[in-house]
Structure formats: C-alpha cells, structure tokens
Motif scaffolding. Sequence first.
Motif, mmCIF file in Angstrom:
data_model
loop_
_atom_site.group_PDB
_atom_site.id
_atom_site.type_symbol
_atom_site.label_atom_id
_atom_site.label_comp_id
_atom_site.label_asym_id
_atom_site.label_seq_id
_atom_site.Cartn_x
_atom_site.Cartn_y
_atom_site.Cartn_z
ATOM 1 N N ALA A 276 0.788 -1.228 -0.051
ATOM 2 C CA ALA A 276 0.013 0.000 -0.026
ATOM 3 C C ALA A 276 0.786 1.243 0.082
ATOM 4 C CB ALA A 276 -0.779 -0.001 1.275
ATOM 5 N N PHE A 277 1.866 0.977 0.654
ATOM 6 C CA PHE A 277 2.979 2.366 0.608
ATOM 7 C C PHE A 277 3.358 2.692 -0.815
ATOM 8 C CE2 PHE A 277 7.114 4.091 0.553
ATOM 9 C CZ PHE A 277 7.057 5.342 1.161
ATOM 10 N N PHE A 278 3.724 1.655 -1.655
ATOM 11 C CA PHE A 278 4.009 2.005 -3.032
ATOM 12 C C PHE A 278 2.865 2.700 -3.737
ATOM 13 C CE2 PHE A 278 7.383 -0.846 -1.393
ATOM 14 C CZ PHE A 278 8.531 0.133 -1.754
ATOM 15 N N VAL A 279 1.744 1.874 -3.453
ATOM 16 C CA VAL A 279 0.348 2.088 -4.070
ATOM 17 C C VAL A 279 -0.033 3.644 -4.024
ATOM 18 C CG1 VAL A 279 -2.075 1.791 -4.387
ATOM 19 C CG2 VAL A 279 -0.388 -0.281 -4.218
ATOM 20 N N SER A 280 0.389 4.236 -2.656
ATOM 21 C CA SER A 280 0.089 5.340 -2.262
ATOM 22 C C SER A 280 0.737 6.551 -3.017
ATOM 23 C CB SER A 280 0.223 5.741 -0.924
ATOM 24 O OG SER A 280 0.134 4.671 -0.124
ATOM 25 N N ALA A 281 1.910 6.212 -3.815
ATOM 26 C CA ALA A 281 2.611 7.147 -4.487
ATOM 27 C C ALA A 281 1.482 7.759 -5.616
ATOM 28 C CB ALA A 281 3.584 6.423 -5.331
ATOM 29 N N VAL A 282 0.255 6.767 -6.170
ATOM 30 C CA VAL A 282 -0.241 7.363 -7.173
ATOM 31 C C VAL A 282 -1.308 8.508 -6.579
ATOM 32 C CG1 VAL A 282 -2.133 6.590 -8.910
ATOM 33 C CG2 VAL A 282 -0.288 5.220 -8.291
ATOM 34 N N PRO A 283 -1.967 8.093 -5.882
ATOM 35 C CA PRO A 283 -2.802 9.250 -5.057
ATOM 36 C C PRO A 283 -2.073 10.502 -4.685
ATOM 37 C CG PRO A 283 -3.209 7.543 -3.839
ATOM 38 C CD PRO A 283 -2.574 7.066 -4.987
ATOM 39 N N GLY A 284 -0.783 10.073 -4.220
ATOM 40 C CA GLY A 284 0.066 11.177 -3.651
ATOM 41 C C GLY A 284 0.294 12.158 -4.724
ATOM 42 N N LEU A 285 0.674 11.566 -5.755
ATOM 43 C CA LEU A 285 0.738 12.646 -6.958
ATOM 44 C C LEU A 285 -0.149 13.434 -7.283
ATOM 45 C CD1 LEU A 285 3.084 10.306 -9.397
ATOM 46 C CD2 LEU A 285 4.065 12.165 -8.045
ATOM 47 N N VAL A 286 -1.529 12.565 -7.454
ATOM 48 C CA VAL A 286 -2.335 13.674 -7.829
ATOM 49 C C VAL A 286 -2.922 14.705 -6.825
ATOM 50 C CG1 VAL A 286 -5.098 13.364 -8.172
ATOM 51 C CG2 VAL A 286 -3.573 11.466 -9.090
ATOM 52 N N PHE A 287 -2.854 14.015 -5.435
ATOM 53 C CA PHE A 287 -3.138 15.130 -4.507
ATOM 54 C C PHE A 287 -2.054 16.166 -4.227
ATOM 55 C CE2 PHE A 287 -5.558 11.811 -1.743
ATOM 56 C CZ PHE A 287 -6.807 12.131 -2.381
ATOM 57 N N GLY A 288 -0.661 15.761 -4.458
ATOM 58 C CA GLY A 288 0.154 16.767 -4.332
ATOM 59 C C GLY A 288 0.124 17.961 -5.381
ATOM 60 N N ALA A 289 -0.247 17.500 -6.747
ATOM 61 C CA ALA A 289 -0.552 18.714 -7.802
ATOM 62 C C ALA A 289 -1.744 19.414 -7.459
ATOM 63 C CB ALA A 289 -0.568 17.594 -9.141
ATOM 64 N N LEU A 290 -2.716 18.705 -6.995
ATOM 65 C CA LEU A 290 -4.025 19.454 -6.587
ATOM 66 C C LEU A 290 -3.689 20.502 -5.438
ATOM 67 C CD1 LEU A 290 -6.997 17.324 -6.356
ATOM 68 C CD2 LEU A 290 -6.617 18.983 -7.939
ATOM 69 N N SER A 291 -2.861 20.150 -4.575
ATOM 70 C CA SER A 291 -2.834 20.815 -3.465
ATOM 71 C C SER A 291 -1.855 22.115 -3.577
ATOM 72 C CB SER A 291 -2.208 19.876 -1.983
ATOM 73 O OG SER A 291 -1.162 20.628 -1.432
ATOM 74 N N LEU A 292 -0.881 21.708 -4.562
ATOM 75 C CA LEU A 292 0.110 22.953 -5.075
ATOM 76 C C LEU A 292 -0.618 24.080 -5.636
ATOM 77 C CD1 LEU A 292 3.502 21.155 -5.972
ATOM 78 C CD2 LEU A 292 2.983 22.358 -4.238
#
Length: 357
Positions: A276-292
């Motif tokens: 799950a830690f590795f899978v989290s990279a996918v939503p992480g990139l999406v949330f990161g872009a949104l939040s930036l």
Amino acid sequence: MLVYWWILLVFVIGAAVGSFLNVAISRLPLEKSLLWPSSRCGNCLQTIRCYDNLPLLSYLRLRGRCRNCGARFSIRYFIVELATGLGFAGLFYLEVVVNIHEWPNQRGAWAVQQGFFPIEWWLGFGYHAILFSLLMVVSMCDLDCFEIPIQVTLTGAALGLLGSLFFAWPWPWTPAQAVPFNVNMLNPWQVPQAGLKAGLQPWPLWGPLPQWLAPGGNWQTGLATAIAGGLAGTFLLRAIAFLAGKGLGKEAMGLGDADLMMMAGCFLGWQPVVIAFFVSAVPGLVFGALSLTLRKGSEIPFGPSLAVGLLGTMLSWRWIGPYVQPILFWDTLLLILAPACMIFMFVLTFLLRLAQR
Ligand SMILES: [Zn+2]
C-alpha cells in the motif's frame, strides 16, 4: 429487493458514524473531550438540539446555518457525513453484495441473492468499516492542520490487535477447509487458496507458518500477524522519513504517517501495508498536484494518500496478492531488496536536494 434496503441502511449508519467522526475531527487536534460537552454552535455556544443534529438532513434543512444565531457551519461537516455514508455503502456493495474477496458462502447462492448474507461477511465488512472510519478521521485532521492525532492511531492499533484475535488467517475458513496450492516454484510453500482471498488478514505472518503457530487460524496466528503488521508499518515509514530527511536536509515526512501505517498494519498484516505504501504514490502525485495548485503551499499532507492507497490495496488484494507473493515471502530476496530500496531512496532525495539549489 432486501439488498437495496441493506445498502440504504448501511448508508444511513455510515452518515451517523460520519456525524460522530466530525466531532472527533474538530475536537481531537484541540485535545478536547469527545463526549463532553454536547455539540454546540461555535458562534453563540447554544447547544444544538437533537432534531437539528440529524446527519445530512439537518444541514440541508437549515442550509448549513445555526437555528439560533444564523452563523454558518463549515461545509466540511456535510462532506464528511456524506463521504462516510457513501464509503460505508460502497464498501458494503463491493465486499458483501459483489463479494470481491470471494468469501465462502455456506448459505447457498439463492439465499445470498435474496440478501440473506452470512454473518461472517457482515463481521468482515464491519471490521473494514471501522478501519475506514479511522482512516477518514486521520485524513481529515491531516488535511486540516497537518497533524495526525496519536489518540486515533493508538486506539485504532488497539482495535486492530483486538480484531486480529478473531479474524486470523485463513478466517473464515478452518485450516482443514482451505485448499493448498503452489504459486511460486522458486520458493514453494503452501498457501491455502481460500486464505489468499479472505481479505481480513489476507496472509499470515510468514509462510509456511512457523511451528509455534501451526496450523494457523487460532488467535495466536492473528495476533502475531497483526503485531508484525504494526511494526512493519511504523518502521517502514520511520526509516523512509529518516533517510529522506537526511537526503533532503530537512524534515520530509511527519511521524504521524508512521502511526497511521502502524494502525493499518494491525488490521491488515505486514504485506498489504508494504504494498500500500508504494500504491500510495499514485494518489500522492494527484493530491500533491492538486494541493500545489489550490493551496500554493509547499507542505503536502501524505495521510490522505496513504488512506486511499491502503483501501485500494485492501480491496484489490485478490488480484495484487498472487503477483507480489513470490517477492514478499522470499527471505533472501527481501534481505537484498530492502537495503537496496533504502539506498536508492537516500540517493534520490539527495539528488533532489542538489537539483533544488
Ligand atoms: Zn449559533
């Protein structure tokens, strides 16, 4: 027909749970009590009456305002109630109505089609609904104030450990019912096929099970698996936070994320948490872009991405599991792979730091 009523009931229960989660989200970061005082308007401090405290409906009827003074309540209350209701209903639909984990059915196909689901399915869904609620609270707190309250993650870890006593792999099967099969020729060990699909503790701590836990399915196996999961979750995130912090030369990740993964590990065991830690990279990139783009801040909460990664991994373990099994149960490969990943992580963050200069 009964199925639709179940989904509606689960949605209503979810919205009511969401209403309680709102209290936790707004009070826990301030270190206030959950039970006292009762819900009040933040503006006029008037107690909110019972009939104005119905999930979703009261917010809609009063258009998000206080009945007494007309002050606006945050839309977040409504969103959390709706999201928890929909989350519960969605989880119920996938796990019980569709039965994506392929939990065994002792009741017969006809009964299940009519909506008379086995009690084990309800228990499994309930266990996951508790994990969902905990993840909802920590995600919202992380989004709100970049903090994951340790009271929630510790309570969650305790609940996970408690549940592990009853939901040990290969629950809900007895070991005798579980059918063994070989998935990996290099490192053959027997996985009960049914156990692979159970989805509560989808795998045991190690395979083949050590002598002191054989034949599995007992509370010792469940507890050992949950403890291994909790330790793996917290150590993985702490190691990564430490290395990335050294590489970047500044704090890279909060330790609240490590507590979050510890809690999830107590529910799911160590293998789903690592994946799950590795899978989290996918939503992480999406949330990161949104939040930036939306917030213009440099700090990005990682908790919500971890929560999405965990739920996604949990729900698709039947498909992910067989692919990752050869890696996760091959001790020599793990001993080489883990330090290699750590070194890679450090080098990558160090290069990032050089690039930022
Ligand atoms: Zn008011």
